[in-house]
Each structure stands twice: as structure tokens, then as C-alpha cells.
Motif scaffolding. Structure first.
Motif, PDB file in Angstrom:
ATOM      1  N   LYS A 105      15.117   2.677  -9.039  1.00 11.23           N
ATOM      2  CA  LYS A 105      14.743   1.350  -9.525  1.00 11.23           C
ATOM      3  C   LYS A 105      13.438   0.885  -8.897  1.00 11.23           C
ATOM      4  CE  LYS A 105      16.362  -3.414  -9.993  1.00 11.23           C
ATOM      5  NZ  LYS A 105      17.457  -4.379  -9.716  1.00 11.23           N
ATOM      6  N   SER A 106      13.289   1.088  -7.585  1.00  8.67           N
ATOM      7  CA  SER A 106      12.055   0.663  -6.924  1.00  8.67           C
ATOM      8  C   SER A 106      10.861   1.454  -7.442  1.00  8.67           C
ATOM      9  CB  SER A 106      12.182   0.804  -5.406  1.00  8.67           C
ATOM     10  OG  SER A 106      12.337   2.163  -5.033  1.00  8.67           O
ATOM     11  N   PHE A 107      11.064   2.729  -7.758  1.00  5.98           N
ATOM     12  CA  PHE A 107       9.994   3.544  -8.328  1.00  5.98           C
ATOM     13  C   PHE A 107       9.590   3.026  -9.701  1.00  5.98           C
ATOM     14  CE2 PHE A 107       9.120   7.507 -10.964  1.00  5.98           C
ATOM     15  CZ  PHE A 107       7.765   7.510 -10.680  1.00  5.98           C
ATOM     16  N   ILE A 108      10.571   2.756 -10.548  1.00  2.50           N
ATOM     17  CA  ILE A 108      10.274   2.266 -11.899  1.00  2.50           C
ATOM     18  C   ILE A 108       9.517   0.945 -11.833  1.00  2.50           C
ATOM     19  CG2 ILE A 108      11.319   1.363 -14.019  1.00  2.50           C
ATOM     20  CD1 ILE A 108      13.531   3.464 -13.640  1.00  2.50           C
ATOM     21  N   ASN A 109       9.949   0.034 -10.963  1.00  2.00           N
ATOM     22  CA  ASN A 109       9.278  -1.263 -10.848  1.00  2.00           C
ATOM     23  C   ASN A 109       7.840  -1.101 -10.368  1.00  2.00           C
ATOM     24  OD1 ASN A 109      11.562  -2.619 -11.678  1.00  2.00           O
ATOM     25  ND2 ASN A 109      12.280  -3.055  -9.605  1.00  2.00           N
ATOM     26  N   CYS A 110       7.640  -0.265  -9.358  1.00  2.00           N
ATOM     27  CA  CYS A 110       6.294  -0.050  -8.816  1.00  2.00           C
ATOM     28  C   CYS A 110       5.397   0.628  -9.840  1.00  2.00           C
ATOM     29  CB  CYS A 110       6.386   0.776  -7.542  1.00  2.00           C
ATOM     30  SG  CYS A 110       4.793   1.104  -6.756  1.00  2.00           S
ATOM     31  N   PHE A 111       5.887   1.672 -10.469  1.00  2.00           N
ATOM     32  CA  PHE A 111       5.103   2.415 -11.450  1.00  2.00           C
ATOM     33  C   PHE A 111       4.727   1.517 -12.630  1.00  2.00           C
ATOM     34  CE2 PHE A 111       4.202   5.300 -14.898  1.00  2.00           C
ATOM     35  CZ  PHE A 111       3.587   6.386 -14.291  1.00  2.00           C
ATOM     36  N   SER A 112       5.665   0.719 -13.097  1.00  2.00           N
ATOM     37  CA  SER A 112       5.415  -0.161 -14.244  1.00  2.00           C
ATOM     38  C   SER A 112       4.344  -1.195 -13.919  1.00  2.00           C
ATOM     39  CB  SER A 112       6.708  -0.862 -14.665  1.00  2.00           C
ATOM     40  OG  SER A 112       7.685   0.077 -15.064  1.00  2.00           O
ATOM     41  N   LEU A 120      13.154  15.542 -13.215  1.00  2.00           N
ATOM     42  CA  LEU A 120      13.820  14.302 -13.590  1.00  2.00           C
ATOM     43  C   LEU A 120      13.163  13.130 -12.869  1.00  2.00           C
ATOM     44  CD1 LEU A 120      17.566  15.430 -13.384  1.00  2.00           C
ATOM     45  CD2 LEU A 120      16.154  15.187 -15.444  1.00  2.00           C
ATOM     46  N   ILE A 121      13.173  11.960 -13.515  1.00  2.00           N
ATOM     47  CA  ILE A 121      12.571  10.766 -12.936  1.00  2.00           C
ATOM     48  C   ILE A 121      13.192  10.449 -11.577  1.00  2.00           C
ATOM     49  CG2 ILE A 121      12.130   8.302 -13.241  1.00  2.00           C
ATOM     50  CD1 ILE A 121      10.596  10.079 -15.187  1.00  2.00           C
ATOM     51  N   THR A 122      14.491  10.583 -11.476  1.00  2.00           N
ATOM     52  CA  THR A 122      15.179  10.308 -10.209  1.00  2.00           C
ATOM     53  C   THR A 122      14.689  11.229  -9.105  1.00  2.00           C
ATOM     54  OG1 THR A 122      17.157   9.535 -11.367  1.00  2.00           O
ATOM     55  CG2 THR A 122      17.418  10.188  -9.058  1.00  2.00           C
ATOM     56  N   ASP A 123      14.540  12.507  -9.412  1.00  2.00           N
ATOM     57  CA  ASP A 123      14.070  13.465  -8.403  1.00  2.00           C
ATOM     58  C   ASP A 123      12.640  13.167  -7.980  1.00  2.00           C
ATOM     59  OD1 ASP A 123      16.501  14.775  -8.475  1.00  2.00           O
ATOM     60  OD2 ASP A 123      15.825  16.266  -9.942  1.00  2.00           O
ATOM     61  N   ILE A 124      11.803  12.797  -8.938  1.00  2.00           N
ATOM     62  CA  ILE A 124      10.421  12.450  -8.630  1.00  2.00           C
ATOM     63  C   ILE A 124      10.368  11.252  -7.693  1.00  2.00           C
ATOM     64  CG2 ILE A 124       8.272  11.524  -9.603  1.00  2.00           C
ATOM     65  CD1 ILE A 124       8.797  13.246 -12.078  1.00  2.00           C
ATOM     66  N   ALA A 125      11.174  10.247  -8.003  1.00  2.00           N
ATOM     67  CA  ALA A 125      11.205   9.032  -7.182  1.00  2.00           C
ATOM     68  C   ALA A 125      11.607   9.335  -5.745  1.00  2.00           C
ATOM     69  CB  ALA A 125      12.156   8.013  -7.807  1.00  2.00           C
ATOM     70  N   LEU A 126      12.680  10.079  -5.573  1.00  2.00           N
ATOM     71  CA  LEU A 126      13.191  10.369  -4.230  1.00  2.00           C
ATOM     72  C   LEU A 126      12.258  11.307  -3.477  1.00  2.00           C
ATOM     73  CD1 LEU A 126      17.004  10.729  -4.995  1.00  2.00           C
ATOM     74  CD2 LEU A 126      15.764   8.728  -4.153  1.00  2.00           C
ATOM     75  N   ASP A 127      11.683  12.286  -4.173  1.00  2.00           N
ATOM     76  CA  ASP A 127      10.747  13.214  -3.531  1.00  2.00           C
ATOM     77  C   ASP A 127       9.497  12.499  -3.023  1.00  2.00           C
ATOM     78  OD1 ASP A 127      12.472  15.275  -4.040  1.00  2.00           O
ATOM     79  OD2 ASP A 127      11.332  16.105  -5.718  1.00  2.00           O
ATOM     80  N   ALA A 128       9.095  11.438  -3.731  1.00  2.00           N
ATOM     81  CA  ALA A 128       7.891  10.693  -3.342  1.00  2.00           C
ATOM     82  C   ALA A 128       8.156   9.716  -2.206  1.00  2.00           C
ATOM     83  CB  ALA A 128       7.331   9.945  -4.546  1.00  2.00           C
ATOM     84  N   GLY A 129       9.429   9.495  -1.878  1.00  2.00           N
ATOM     85  CA  GLY A 129       9.751   8.608  -0.770  1.00  2.00           C
ATOM     86  C   GLY A 129      10.318   7.264  -1.154  1.00  2.00           C
ATOM     87  N   TYR A 155       0.828  -1.206   0.000  1.00  2.00           N
ATOM     88  CA  TYR A 155       0.000   0.000   0.000  1.00  2.00           C
ATOM     89  C   TYR A 155       0.860   1.254   0.000  1.00  2.00           C
ATOM     90  CZ  TYR A 155      -3.164   3.689   1.316  1.00  2.00           C
ATOM     91  OH  TYR A 155      -3.858   4.860   1.318  1.00  2.00           O
ATOM     92  N   LEU A 156       1.926   1.254   0.799  1.00  2.00           N
ATOM     93  CA  LEU A 156       2.800   2.425   0.867  1.00  2.00           C
ATOM     94  C   LEU A 156       3.410   2.727  -0.499  1.00  2.00           C
ATOM     95  CD1 LEU A 156       4.248   4.634   2.449  1.00  2.00           C
ATOM     96  CD2 LEU A 156       5.986   2.927   3.102  1.00  2.00           C
ATOM     97  N   MET A 157       3.828   1.690  -1.211  1.00  2.00           N
ATOM     98  CA  MET A 157       4.413   1.901  -2.542  1.00  2.00           C
ATOM     99  C   MET A 157       3.361   2.446  -3.514  1.00  2.00           C
ATOM    100  SD  MET A 157       7.611   1.300  -2.328  1.00  2.00           S
ATOM    101  CE  MET A 157       7.485   1.917  -0.646  1.00  2.00           C
ATOM    102  N   LYS A 158       2.128   1.955  -3.423  1.00  2.00           N
ATOM    103  CA  LYS A 158       1.056   2.461  -4.289  1.00  2.00           C
ATOM    104  C   LYS A 158       0.766   3.930  -3.995  1.00  2.00           C
ATOM    105  CE  LYS A 158      -1.596  -1.728  -5.354  1.00  2.00           C
ATOM    106  NZ  LYS A 158      -2.922  -2.385  -5.222  1.00  2.00           N
TER     107      LYS A 158
END
Length: 278
Positions: free
Chosen positions: A254-261, A240-249, A221-224
Motif C-alpha cells: 500500500k505504501s508503495f502504491i501511494n508513493c508511486f502514484s 509481482l507488484i508486491t515483490d517489487i515493493a518489498l524488494d525496494a524496501g 526522500y527515502l520513499m522517492k
């Protein structure tokens, strides 16, 4: 968007918040609740809605309905794109005609005349809102009042205490408190133990409790939740994708890309390219 007790700001002259989504993008709204009545009319494609643990697939021409205060989640089916009209109706409009509205909830049976009427009314609202002609707010408000009349006359039922083990009142209060805390702190380093302490549970018990109520693990749930916040940044900024990932927590890109995909069917970069405004 806040997913625990989502604060719905109605349009200035319309007693509802309306979204006419013709972008055909895949969407996912994690478990949340708000005080408005929600109608999600599917114009094209299909969605899956989960309300109080019950899963329903909604096809083109039908709508997903959620009573005020109910925990719910919606997602596009991954096999297709969807086009929807979403109406978040203020309970204040119902209260105007039925002051004791908090004593009632609404049941709109499949294939009923009431459901057919509301389907057409929602479609009419979508067209009026999309066209934005002169005095469209007045027209939409008139249609919304017609929906209220249908609900009050044909769909109103007395509220009863929820006594099932899955959704007893104490469990609902605890899970809503948890979702509130997770929403407010989703970008922080949230641990199972930290969140469990908010409702005075030991982590092992809380883990089982969370899965029983939401049908998802705490970390899923947290990842969603983080992915949904990241989605807004992805589609409404040039970060940038990296900044978006880190800003979101997310701990890393890599974990962001896997979850988003998993949720949206494409990597964030590819999804952004496919849906950028031409």
C-alpha cells in the motif's frame, strides 16, 4: 541507477553517456550527483530541474545544465509527457584540452549565443545517436568536442568557495555521505537515527539539517529513492507488484502504491500496462 556519486559508464567510443528518451514516460530522478556535466534537452513537454536548491522549469527546446559534482534532481511535469535527450559529458574530454579544468565551472546564460549553439548541438547528438548510422560515434564525438569548445571559450568561470549557510563545504560533504549511505541501504529498514549516526548528528538536528539542504524530509526522500529503484524493476521485469515493493524496501504494498502514484500519476500496475512494449 546509483543516485549518490552516480558512476557514469560512458559509451565505448563516445566520451559521454547518452540517453535518447522518446518513450514519453514520466520520469523522476531523486537528488544525486556525479562527476560528469549533465545536459537534459527537452524535445517535447517540460521538466523541472533542481540544482543546489534552485528550481528551474525547462520547456521544449531548452535544456537543464548541471556542473560536475552539483547536487541535482529532475522530474517530468505531471501535466504532460516528455521526450528528452540527456548527455552526460565526461570531464576527461574537457581535461584533454584544459588540464586545469577542476578550477572552473560553467555558466550558460539564458538566451545567449552559447546556449543557442549548445541547444542545436545537443539536438544533433540526439538525432545521430537515435539513427546509429555508420561512424555515428565519430560524428557524436566531433559534436561533443564542439560543445567543449563553446564551454571553454564562452562559458568558463573561475570556481569560488561556496560560503552560503545552505551549501557550505561541510554541509555538502555530510549530505553526500548521507546520500551515499541511503543509496547503498535503501532496501533495508533505515531509521532517522541510523542515518544521522553516519554523520555524527543527533536525530533531531539531523532531521532539520536534511530538510534544509534537500528541501525534503528524510522519509520523503527515502520513499522517492525506493520508488525510483522500484520503477526500474517495474519496467524491466515481470515481478509481482508486491515483490517489487518489498524488494525496494517499502514496508507494505500500500505504501508503495501511494508513493508511486504521487510521483508517476498512476498506480504501478496501471503504469506498467500503459507503458509496456507493444
Amino acid at each position: 541507477m546509483d543516485y549518490f556519486l552516480e558512476q557514469i559508464q560512458t559509451d565505448s567510443r563516445i566520451p559521454a553517456k547518452i540517453y535518447v528518451d522518446m518513450s514519453a514516460e514520466r520520469r523522476h530522478y531523486p537528488l544525486h550527483f556525479h562527476n560528469n556535466l549533465e545536459f537534459d534537452l527537452v524535445i517535447e513537454g517540460s521538466i523541472t530541474g533542481i540544482c543546489n536548491g534552485i528550481t528551474t522549469k525547462i520547456s521544449s527546446g531548452d535544456f537543464f545544465f548541471v556542473n560536475s559534482g552539483n547536487l541535482h534532481e529532475t522530474m517530468s511535469d505531471t501535466a504532460n509527457r516528455v521526450r528528452t535527450v540527456i548527455v552526460l559529458l565526461s570531464c576527461d574530454l574537457l581535461k584533454k584540452y584544459c588540464p586545469e579544468i577542476q578550477q572552473y565551472s560553467f555558466c550558460i546564460p539564458p538566451c545567449s549565443e552559447a546556449r543557442k549553439k549548445i541547444q542545436q548541438q545537443l539536438l544533433s547528438i540526439g538525432i545521430l545517436y537515435h539513427e546509429h548510422k555508420n561512424f555515428y560515434e565519430l560524428e557524436i564525438t566531433t559534436v561533443l568536442e564542439s560543445i567543449c569548445l563553446t564551454l571553454l571559450r564562452e562559458c568558463r568561470i573561475q570556481k569560488t568557495e561556496i560560503t552560503t549557510p545552505l551549501h557550505d563545504q561541510k554541509s555538502l560533504a555530510n549530505i553526500k555521505a548521507v546520500l551515499a549511505y541511503m543509496e547503498a541501504n535503501s532496501a533495508e529498514e533505515l531509521s532517522l537515527g541510523t542515518v544521522a549516526s553516519q554523520v555524527h548528528m543527533v536525530p533531531s538536528y539531523f532531521s532539520r539539517f536534511f530538510k534544509r539542504i534537500t528541501n525534503e524530509t528524510f522519509y520523503t526522500y527515502l520513499m522517492k529513492l525506493r520508488a525510483c529503484h522500484a520503477y526500474q524493476e517495474l519496467m524491466n521485469s515481470d515481478k509481482l507488484i508486491t515483490d517489487i515493493a518489498l524488494d525496494a524496501g517499502f514496508p507494505n504494498v500500500k505504501s508503495f502504491i501511494n508513493c508511486f502514484s504521487t510521483i508517476y500519476g498512476e498506480t504501478p500496475a496501471k503504469y506498467r500496462r500503459q507503458h509496456e512494449i507493444q
